[in-house]
Design a protein around this motif. Structure first.
Motif, PDB file in Angstrom:
ATOM      1  N   TRP A 123       0.837  -1.215   0.000  1.00  0.00           N
ATOM      2  CA  TRP A 123       0.000   0.000   0.000  1.00  0.00           C
ATOM      3  C   TRP A 123       0.864   1.254   0.000  1.00  0.00           C
ATOM      4  N   ARG A 124       1.962   1.197   0.743  1.00  0.00           N
ATOM      5  CA  ARG A 124       2.861   2.351   0.828  1.00  0.00           C
ATOM      6  C   ARG A 124       3.532   2.621  -0.522  1.00  0.00           C
ATOM      7  N   GLY A 127      -0.051   2.647  -3.189  1.00  0.00           N
ATOM      8  CA  GLY A 127      -1.383   3.125  -2.802  1.00  0.00           C
ATOM      9  C   GLY A 127      -1.769   4.470  -3.383  1.00  0.00           C
ATOM     10  N   ARG A 128      -0.780   5.371  -3.571  1.00  0.00           N
ATOM     11  CA  ARG A 128      -1.098   6.699  -4.097  1.00  0.00           C
ATOM     12  C   ARG A 128      -1.415   6.658  -5.596  1.00  0.00           C
ATOM     13  N   ARG A 129      -0.601   5.885  -6.332  1.00  0.00           N
ATOM     14  CA  ARG A 129      -0.743   5.909  -7.805  1.00  0.00           C
ATOM     15  C   ARG A 129      -1.835   4.973  -8.290  1.00  0.00           C
ATOM     16  N   PRO A 131      -4.463   3.023  -6.375  1.00  0.00           N
ATOM     17  CA  PRO A 131      -5.059   2.595  -5.101  1.00  0.00           C
ATOM     18  C   PRO A 131      -5.862   1.299  -5.197  1.00  0.00           C
ATOM     19  N   ARG A 197     -11.707   5.858   1.299  1.00  0.00           N
ATOM     20  CA  ARG A 197     -11.039   6.965   0.578  1.00  0.00           C
ATOM     21  C   ARG A 197     -12.022   8.081   0.289  1.00  0.00           C
ATOM     22  N   HIS A 206      -2.306   6.710   3.571  1.00  0.00           N
ATOM     23  CA  HIS A 206      -1.859   7.157   2.233  1.00  0.00           C
ATOM     24  C   HIS A 206      -3.041   7.322   1.296  1.00  0.00           C
TER      25      HIS A 206
END
Lengths: 207, 241
Positions: A123-124, A127-129, A131, A197, A206
């Motif tokens: 996830w780290r 997760g941002r790009r 998800p 989210r 994140h």
């Protein structure tokens, strides 16, 4: 997916305690570096309770039902806190309900704790790009990792008098029976993280 | 309540936890079927001495099913020496011995654990963990987990009932519904958990656990010493019989 008491040799059980102790010490040292470590305790405890309750609930997957593990979810939502949360949940399950095992607590801590950290790492990293993809991989990947570690401990722990081929067949059947859980947990973590989210992004590190 | 007060545990949670861990590892070290009756005797006496044998037997159901699984399946699949034939099915000696040993140890450990720890209140259990050197953060986590258990269980039960009343689907198609249900419960429980934590701290929570653990009483020492001797005897029996 718990190793029960009495299944593995006591030497392996003690090694499990040593491994879990080292993992917990590493997690606690990371947690202590946070600006306010106690601030995350309520959320960790609440998720430990959910982990505790959810592992007692069966999800219908015809023709049988499977029990949720939620190690991936704990890893994504709690990060390093997942390790003490899992150990506490396993301890309470063992002493209050007789689920899992007391002598195998260390091994069970590794079976669920390491996959939770793997899910945290996935996830780290992604997760941002991506998800959705990261959530699916974190949920399913944690179950696959837990299955692999579980199978390894069982192979190490069963009496040598038993023939290895029978052990392998039994383990293959066990792994096959958990394929639905791999998919189920991936879907559950994906949907759950999508909802969080959108509605409560502060609950995800994140998001 | 008066009944509970009469049955208040005389032994400290710390001593009970130490005894449970010592005996559980001693039981787990047993390699001989001949030593199993001694394990069951210790577990049986613990269950009777707990004063709540029926409650413990009810909680043993899960472990009993698992033990029966080991005892029944291993003789069918593992081993080389055929013990007996049941029609087309062969029963193997090695599997039967391993199944009986695993099942026997499992039942004895779970029964003894539940019997010795069931009289202890949750807060005392957490204080006992702290007294044995478990880090404060983990003790806090354990206590709050116990505190939130009713809250989260009620949330999940309400959400599940609402889903059933709306005619939710079953099987694979229900998975996203289960996830939504879990998400809703998490969001609600999150807000409530932070309020509870703040209220607990304002009421002085933490002082009790942070204080040094009380010294063990003579009764605790006698219990721990006796159980330690019993554990050593079990280890000796389990390896030499």
């Amino acid at each position: 997916m718990h190793l029960p008491d009495g299944l593995v040799p006591v030497e392996l059980a003690l090694a499990g305690y040593a491994g879990s102790g080292a993992l917990a010490a590493m997690a606690l040292s990371r947690i202590k570096r946070l600006p306010d470590p106690s601030a995350a305790i309520p959320r960790a405890a609440m998720l430990t309770t959910v982990f505790f309750a959810a592992s007692l609930v069966a999800v219908p997957v015809p023709p049988a039902s499977v029990h949720l593990m939620l190690a991936g979810l704990l890893g994504v939502m709690l990060g390093w806190f997942a390790v003490p949360a899992i150990l506490v949940g396993l301890f309470l399950q063992a002493v209050l309900f007789g689920h899992g095992g007391l002598t195998t607590l260390g091994l069970n801590g590794l079976i669920l704790g390491l996959p939770a950290l793997l899910a945290f790492g996935i996830w780290r990293a992604a997760g941002r790009r991506w998800p959705d993809m990261a959530a699916l991989c974190a949920g399913s990947g944690a179950v696959v990792a837990a299955l692999a570690i579980f199978a390894g401990f069982v192979l190490l722990g069963l009496p040598v008098a038993l023939d290895a081929s029978a052990e392998r067949v039994a383990l293959q059947l066990f792994v096959l029976a958990h394929v639905p859980l791999v998919m189920a947990e991936g879907v559950i973590v994906l949907v759950l993280l999508r909802v969080l989210r959108r509605t409560a992004p502060q609950m995800l590190a994140h998001a | 309540m008066p009944e509970r007060a009469r049955r208040a545990p005389a032994l400290s949670a710390r001593a009970r936890l130490a005894v449970v861990f010592g005996l559980a590892f001693a039981f787990a070290s047993v390699q001989s079927l001949a030593a199993l009756p001694a394990l069951w005797l210790i577990a049986g006496v613990s269950v009777l001495a707990s004063g709540r044998p029926w409650q413990i037997l009810v909680r043993l159901r899960g472990a009993a099913v698992l033990a029966a699984g080991f005892a029944l399946v291993l003789p069918l699949i593992a081993g080389e020496v055929v013990l007996a034939h049941l029609g087309p099915i062969a029963l193997y000696q090695e599997g039967a011995l391993a199944g009986a040993l695993i099942a026997g140890r499992l039942l004895a450990i779970v029964a003894m654990t539940l019997a010795i720890l069931s009289p202890v209140a949750p807060f005392d259990l957490v204080a006992g963990m702290r007294g044995l050197g478990v880090p404060t953060l983990m003790a806090d986590l354990a206590l709050l987990t116990l505190r939130y258990m009713d809250e989260v269980a009620a949330q999940l039960a309400r959400a599940r009932l609402a889903r059933r009343l709306r005619g939710g689907t079953t099987g694979w198609r229900a998975l996203p519904d289960h996830a939504l249900l879990l998400a809703t419960s998490l969001i609600r429980a999150q807000a409530r958990s932070e309020q509870l934590w703040a209220a607990m701290r304002l009421r002085g929570y933490g002082a009790g656990l942070a204080a040094p653990a009380a010294t063990l009483s003579a009764r605790d020492w006698a219990f721990v010493t006796g159980a330690g001797g019993l554990a050593l005897a079990v280890i000796w029996m389990g390896r030499s019989l």
